[in-house]
Design a protein around this motif. Structure first.
Motif: not given
Length: 488
Positions: A5, A21-22, A51-54
């Motif tokens: 992550s 995003l995401p 995975e680019a969350l925020r």
């Protein structure tokens, strides 16, 4: 599979992101491994899902929270990564900082390609590589494809026994005192508590008097000391092991760590490597066996010093060497890092969380290969002995082993590391119970030709008169048929 992550700080989101995003990115890599058996011919390393969350607001509490990301998640490697050059407290020249938990800090600039490259390097450090896969499958990989370190690692087992031994060959000159109980509780037990997920451990200690190395050291006039060369070290193990006696009645592999105090006539004693340079730790280790450290005692300046000389062992210095050897034996030694990497020391725990994950990955993979080999050998045995009897409990163990191995493979593919390792341990236990069941002892069964060889000498003496009587009755019956019947 391994999930990574990525958390971007404000202003650090790469401008060339394909979408907002995401979002997730999944990449797979397949590493072929040459095997002796077709049961396991390829192995798949962890799959990275970036995975680019925020965007997370940066504050004083951000870095402490990074170190506790995914609490207790030994099921997968989850990493929080920051890619903001100005906010990361990294030293000059360091772009990736790997913590002792499952977290890392990354300085990747503003480009997505650089971030992907750094993530790929990070996965090579903290997850399974082609060399670690080959080491886990060392019994199936040809010798030419394995490095020298592959044979150093201990084989996966349900338990291990660790024995610390103090060898005092000259008790008349040295009265050696070592606080082994306190040293084990303070230095070794935290490491074993961390490794309790891998196997069960038992620790014991002993003091052996008049136990010599069995190799006569060479005296060096320049340094006024005695030298053990590298080529003579293999000859030290057998004479010492004969005195230990710890592996005679052990059900599990035994790790021997020996502290040797040289006798007064051979002091000081130093170990030289292959190049003739002195070994800094004055110790060496034997793959899959343990290690030996030579602890020199200062010779008193006055010849009138009363003997025996009291010696208090510096346990911190000794345990530093033994713990390093323990890491080598379990295959958790640090591989060569890229120049821009900085790895945090695990501290008193002895190994980082991600190092424990690597060990669980390797042992789960090795357990699955062991189950495959055991069940294949059992099937070959049943094919060779056609009249062997398979009891219901043996059959249930085989079915249980197959089901557990399939569960382990499925859990590894999903990234559930802890459950996959537990399933692989259950599979090994069930397969070993089935293979070593007393009812399947091959000496209880033998081919048909051996049956004839055994039973013919028993029944032939009784069969001869019976066969002769039957032949006589047949002749008399034939004669009666040929004679004409008399009519009154």
């Amino acid at each position: 599979a391994v999930s990574v992550s990525v958390v971007f700080l404000p202003g650090s989101v790469p401008a060339d992101l394909p979408r907002r995003l995401p979002y997730g990115d999944v990449r797979e890599e397949r590493v072929p491994v040459s095997c002796k058996s077709p049961a396991v011919c390829t192995a798949r390393p962890p799959r990275g899902a970036w995975e680019a969350l925020r965007a997370v607001p940066y504050g004083d509490t951000f870095l402490p929270r990074l170190s506790r990301v995914a609490p207790g998640s030994s099921v997968c490697w989850q990493s929080c990564l920051c890619s903001q050059p100005s906010l990361l407290p990294l030293p000059q020249g360091v772009n990736v900082y790997v913590g002792k938990h499952r977290s890392a800090l990354v300085r990747a600039g503003q480009g997505l390609a650089i971030l992907h490259a750094r993530l790929q390097q990070l996965l090579q450090v903290v997850s399974l590589t082609a060399s670690s896969i080959a080491a886990a499958l060392s019994d199936r990989v040809p010798d030419g494809q394995l490095g020298p370190d592959a044979w150093r690692h201990l084989k996966s087992s349900l338990g291990y026994e660790i024995t610390f031994s103090l060898l005092n060959p000259d008790p008349k000159s040295h009265d050696v005192d070592w606080d082994i109980e306190g040293a084990v509780n303070h230095y070794v037990q935290p490491v074993l508590d961390k490794l309790s997920l891998v196997a069960n451990f038992s620790v014991d200690s002993q003091i052996l008097y008049y136990a010599v190395l069995g190799v006569t050291p060479r005296f060096d006039k320049e340094s006024s000391s005695f030298i053990l060369s590298a080529h003579s070290l293999p000859h030290v193990i057998n004479p010492v092991e004969a005195r230990l006696g710890s592996s005679a009645a052990s059900l599990y592999p035994v790790l021997n760590f020996l502290l040797y105090v040289p006798e007064r006539s051979h002091s000081p004693l130093y170990i030289q490597d292959k190049d003739g340079a002195p070994v800094a730790t004055n110790a060496f280790h034997s793959p899959r066996w343990g290690g030996i450290m030579i602890y020199n005692v200062e010779v008193p300046a006055s010849p009138q010093t009363s003997l025996p000389l009291h010696v208090d062992v510096d346990m911190l210095r000794v345990m530093e060497v033994f713990l390093a050897q323990l890491r080598l034996l379990f295959g958790i030694s640090r591989e060569e890092l890229p120049p821009e990497f900085l790895v945090e020391s695990p501290g008193n725990e002895g190994l980082a969380d991600w190092e424990l994950d690597r060990l669980l990955w390797a042992h789960a993979l090795e357990n699955i290969a062991t189950v495959s080999t055991t069940l294949t050998s059992l099937a070959q045995l049943l094919d060779q002995i056609s009249n062997i009897v398979i009891k219901d409990d043996v059959a249930s163990e085989v079915y249980r082993a197959v089901a557990a191995a399939q569960d382990a493979v499925a859990e590894l593919a999903e990234g559930h590391l802890h459950s996959a390792f537990q399933a692989s341990k259950e599979a090994v236990t069930s397969s070993e119970r089935a293979f070593f069941d007393p009812s399947l002892l091959h000496l209880l069964y033998f081919p048909d030709d051996q049956k004839f060889a055994i039973y013919i000498p028993l029944f032939l003496p009784m069969a001869v008169p019976i066969l002769l009587s039957l032949a006589k009755m047949l002749r008399e019956a034939r004669q009666n048929k040929k004679e004409p019947t008399k009519m009154d």
